[in-house]
Design a protein around this motif. Structure first.
Motif, PDB file in Angstrom:
ATOM      1  N   THR A   1       0.532  -1.394   0.075  1.00  0.00           N
ATOM      2  CA  THR A   1       0.037  -0.278   0.022  1.00  0.00           C
ATOM      3  C   THR A   1       0.484   0.999   0.257  1.00  0.00           C
ATOM      4  OG1 THR A   1      -2.448  -0.642   1.312  1.00  0.00           O
ATOM      5  CG2 THR A   1      -1.414   1.495   1.298  1.00  0.00           C
ATOM      6  N   LEU A   2       0.639   1.945  -0.590  1.00  0.00           N
ATOM      7  CA  LEU A   2       1.481   3.025  -1.222  1.00  0.00           C
ATOM      8  C   LEU A   2       0.291   4.518  -1.003  1.00  0.00           C
ATOM      9  CD1 LEU A   2       3.268   5.132  -1.685  1.00  0.00           C
ATOM     10  CD2 LEU A   2       2.669   5.338  -4.607  1.00  0.00           C
ATOM     11  N   LEU A   3       0.787   4.715   0.852  1.00  0.00           N
ATOM     12  CA  LEU A   3      -0.524   5.193   1.162  1.00  0.00           C
ATOM     13  C   LEU A   3      -0.316   7.099   1.539  1.00  0.00           C
ATOM     14  CD1 LEU A   3      -4.164   4.986   2.936  1.00  0.00           C
ATOM     15  CD2 LEU A   3      -2.379   6.378   4.039  1.00  0.00           C
ATOM     16  N   ASP A   4      -1.011   8.142   1.598  1.00  0.00           N
ATOM     17  CA  ASP A   4      -0.327   9.507   1.738  1.00  0.00           C
ATOM     18  C   ASP A   4      -1.558  10.625   2.574  1.00  0.00           C
ATOM     19  OD1 ASP A   4       0.090  11.568   3.570  1.00  0.00           O
ATOM     20  OD2 ASP A   4       1.762  11.860   1.736  1.00  0.00           O
ATOM     21  N   SER A   5      -2.061   9.813   3.738  1.00  0.00           N
ATOM     22  CA  SER A   5      -2.898  10.682   4.255  1.00  0.00           C
ATOM     23  C   SER A   5      -3.385  12.238   4.320  1.00  0.00           C
ATOM     24  CB  SER A   5      -4.247  10.741   5.251  1.00  0.00           C
ATOM     25  OG  SER A   5      -3.077  10.523   6.230  1.00  0.00           O
ATOM     26  N   GLU A   6      -2.211  12.865   4.300  1.00  0.00           N
ATOM     27  CA  GLU A   6      -2.454  14.331   3.747  1.00  0.00           C
ATOM     28  C   GLU A   6      -2.417  14.557   2.291  1.00  0.00           C
ATOM     29  OE1 GLU A   6      -1.416  16.294   6.245  1.00  0.00           O
ATOM     30  OE2 GLU A   6      -1.895  14.128   7.452  1.00  0.00           O
ATOM     31  N   CYS A   7      -2.393  13.734   1.831  1.00  0.00           N
ATOM     32  CA  CYS A   7      -2.359  13.978   0.041  1.00  0.00           C
ATOM     33  C   CYS A   7      -3.873  14.817   0.099  1.00  0.00           C
ATOM     34  CB  CYS A   7      -1.739  12.818  -0.990  1.00  0.00           C
ATOM     35  SG  CYS A   7      -0.561  12.519  -1.125  1.00  0.00           S
ATOM     36  N   ALA A   8      -3.765  15.871  -0.985  1.00  0.00           N
ATOM     37  CA  ALA A   8      -5.007  15.817  -1.099  1.00  0.00           C
ATOM     38  C   ALA A   8      -6.168  15.167  -2.448  1.00  0.00           C
ATOM     39  CB  ALA A   8      -5.853  17.896  -1.993  1.00  0.00           C
ATOM     40  N   ALA A   9      -5.949  14.531  -3.112  1.00  0.00           N
ATOM     41  CA  ALA A   9      -6.218  13.148  -3.740  1.00  0.00           C
ATOM     42  C   ALA A   9      -5.424  11.972  -3.857  1.00  0.00           C
ATOM     43  CB  ALA A   9      -6.815  14.306  -5.086  1.00  0.00           C
ATOM     44  N   ALA A  10      -5.493  10.804  -4.323  1.00  0.00           N
ATOM     45  CA  ALA A  10      -4.662   9.850  -4.531  1.00  0.00           C
ATOM     46  C   ALA A  10      -4.203   9.881  -5.375  1.00  0.00           C
ATOM     47  CB  ALA A  10      -5.786   8.354  -4.779  1.00  0.00           C
ATOM     48  N   ALA A  11      -3.958  11.207  -6.551  1.00  0.00           N
ATOM     49  CA  ALA A  11      -3.871  11.626  -7.714  1.00  0.00           C
ATOM     50  C   ALA A  11      -2.366  11.842  -7.729  1.00  0.00           C
ATOM     51  CB  ALA A  11      -4.475  12.598  -8.917  1.00  0.00           C
ATOM     52  N   GLU A  12      -2.223  13.065  -6.338  1.00  0.00           N
ATOM     53  CA  GLU A  12      -0.837  13.769  -6.066  1.00  0.00           C
ATOM     54  C   GLU A  12       0.341  12.018  -5.967  1.00  0.00           C
ATOM     55  OE1 GLU A  12      -1.018  15.993  -2.533  1.00  0.00           O
ATOM     56  OE2 GLU A  12      -2.909  17.038  -4.034  1.00  0.00           O
ATOM     57  N   LEU A  13      -0.883  10.997  -5.174  1.00  0.00           N
ATOM     58  CA  LEU A  13       0.530  10.016  -5.130  1.00  0.00           C
ATOM     59  C   LEU A  13       0.872   9.564  -7.080  1.00  0.00           C
ATOM     60  CD1 LEU A  13      -1.032   7.814  -2.130  1.00  0.00           C
ATOM     61  CD2 LEU A  13       1.597   9.736  -2.671  1.00  0.00           C
ATOM     62  N   VAL A  14      -0.100   9.213  -7.215  1.00  0.00           N
ATOM     63  CA  VAL A  14      -0.365   8.748  -8.927  1.00  0.00           C
ATOM     64  C   VAL A  14       0.567   9.498  -9.595  1.00  0.00           C
ATOM     65  CG1 VAL A  14      -1.145   8.603 -11.001  1.00  0.00           C
ATOM     66  CG2 VAL A  14      -3.062   7.662  -9.238  1.00  0.00           C
ATOM     67  N   TYR A  15       0.772  11.278  -9.668  1.00  0.00           N
ATOM     68  CA  TYR A  15       1.331  11.829 -10.060  1.00  0.00           C
ATOM     69  C   TYR A  15       2.785  11.391 -10.124  1.00  0.00           C
ATOM     70  CZ  TYR A  15       4.289  16.090  -9.862  1.00  0.00           C
ATOM     71  OH  TYR A  15       5.054  17.130  -9.911  1.00  0.00           O
ATOM     72  N   GLU A  16       3.454  11.100  -8.331  1.00  0.00           N
ATOM     73  CA  GLU A  16       4.708  10.988  -7.981  1.00  0.00           C
ATOM     74  C   GLU A  16       4.858   9.603  -8.728  1.00  0.00           C
ATOM     75  OE1 GLU A  16       5.567  11.187  -4.451  1.00  0.00           O
ATOM     76  OE2 GLU A  16       4.345  12.976  -3.866  1.00  0.00           O
ATOM     77  N   VAL A  17       4.205   8.325  -8.596  1.00  0.00           N
ATOM     78  CA  VAL A  17       4.760   7.413  -9.012  1.00  0.00           C
ATOM     79  C   VAL A  17       5.084   7.641 -10.498  1.00  0.00           C
ATOM     80  CG1 VAL A  17       3.688   4.900 -10.066  1.00  0.00           C
ATOM     81  CG2 VAL A  17       3.738   6.104  -7.240  1.00  0.00           C
TER      82      VAL A  17
END
Length: 321
Positions: A115-131
């Protein structure tokens, strides 16, 4: 197992034949994440397919252009913006085999192998962007449209308190990469069907207030939905933010009757109340300012009584009168 962006990217580089699952009742974040990640993997020469248990609203048709149809047998399941596999409805059993989940909900159940998770991100897409950045895939216009839509819709066009400077920087970069932000914002925040206008008029006439105005409730019975032509699920879902827009309201409740005796609650709250904690009492969850849960069986009045009682108790515990 919780992982970081680099580990997620390495996993995606090493595997293939991806089935990317988006949650039921799809919103802009899950659709944007699913198609951005799918498109990025395809641009790497991978096989990838983005799938949703429910029909994707037509207003998101432009994001579907980020991917190509591919014929292959999926081997690796990924979930995006899915906190719990029960949110996949009829595809829950597929989600239970997920090897990777990319999410931003603090209520994530860690059902995936990684699980790649960061609850501080406004949207899950912020993590997808980084990936996608870690995969060294450049953002073209279709991918940029997806990521921009995700961050814009999950922040209420950058109005919600979950919006951060990082959110704005990602949005700005997507605009630089060609995202059609003006059209995206119009379609997602301004454009309304005639049916939706009628629906809004109907619920405005029946707002109920509790706890000296700190709680506002709107109910959407199935009979009302059936009585209005030219509305769909996204029109009903758009009502969720309305009660919290009323001055003095700390908790806005939108209670919608679904088929088969199911009642869905969408909760929005001020910074003084954790909406997710309230919804967790009923097996739901979400974010501190926006969360949801469901009731099965009983009547609309029963569901209303239960959720209002929980909200009132939370206000008392918080010292709000």
């Amino acid at each position: 197992m919780r992982i970081d962006v680099k580990t997620a990217a390495n996993f995606l580089m090493e595997n293939n034949d991806y089935l990317i699952l988006m949650h039921a009742s799809p919103d802009g974040d899950t659709v944007g994440c699913g198609h951005a990640l799918c498109g990025a993997l395809q641009r790497m020469g991978k096989n990838a397919r983005a799938v949703c248990p429910d029909e994707i609203p037509h207003r998101f048709d432009y994001m579907l252009r980020a991917v190509e149809a591919q014929d292959f047998e999926p081997k690796t399941v990924i979930c995006v913006d899915v906190a719990d596999t029960k949110l996949l409805n009829k595809m829950k059993s597929v989600g239970d085999t997920a090897r990777l989940c990319i999410d931003h909900h603090q209520t994530n159940t860690d059902y995936a192998e990684m699980t790649l998770l960061d609850s501080e991100c406004a949207a899950a897409a912020e993590l997808v962007y980084e990936v996608i950045k870690a995969l060294y895939v450049p953002f073209d216009k279709p991918l940029a449209d997806c990521i921009y839509t995700s961050v814009a819709t999950d922040t209420g066009c950058f109005k919600f308190s979950n919006t951060t400077s990082k959110t704005h920087r990602i949005a700005a970069e997507m605009i630089e990469c060609g995202a059609d932000f003006a059209r995206i914002n119009y379609v997602n925040f301004d454009l309304k069907t005639r049916g939706r206008i009628k629906l809004e008029q109907a619920v405005r006439e029946n707002i109920a207030y509790f706890a000296e105005g700190h709680i506002a409730l709107i109910t959407v019975p199935l009979s009302l939905i059936k009585s209005i032509s030219d509305i769909d699920e996204e029109d009903v879902g758009a009502l969720s933010d309305f009660p919290r827009q009323i001055k003095g309201v700390d908790i806005g409740i939108c209670l919608k009757e679904k088929k088969n005796g199911i009642f869905k609650v969408s909760l929005r709250s001020s910074e003084r109340i954790n909406a997710a904690k309230i919804c967790e009492r009923f097996g739901g969850g979400g974010h501190a300012r926006a969360a949801g849960c469901s009731f099965e069986g009983g009547t609309l009045a029963d569901a209303e009584l239960a959720i209002v009682k929980a909200c009132c108790e939370t206000l008392e515990e918080s010292g709000i009168k």
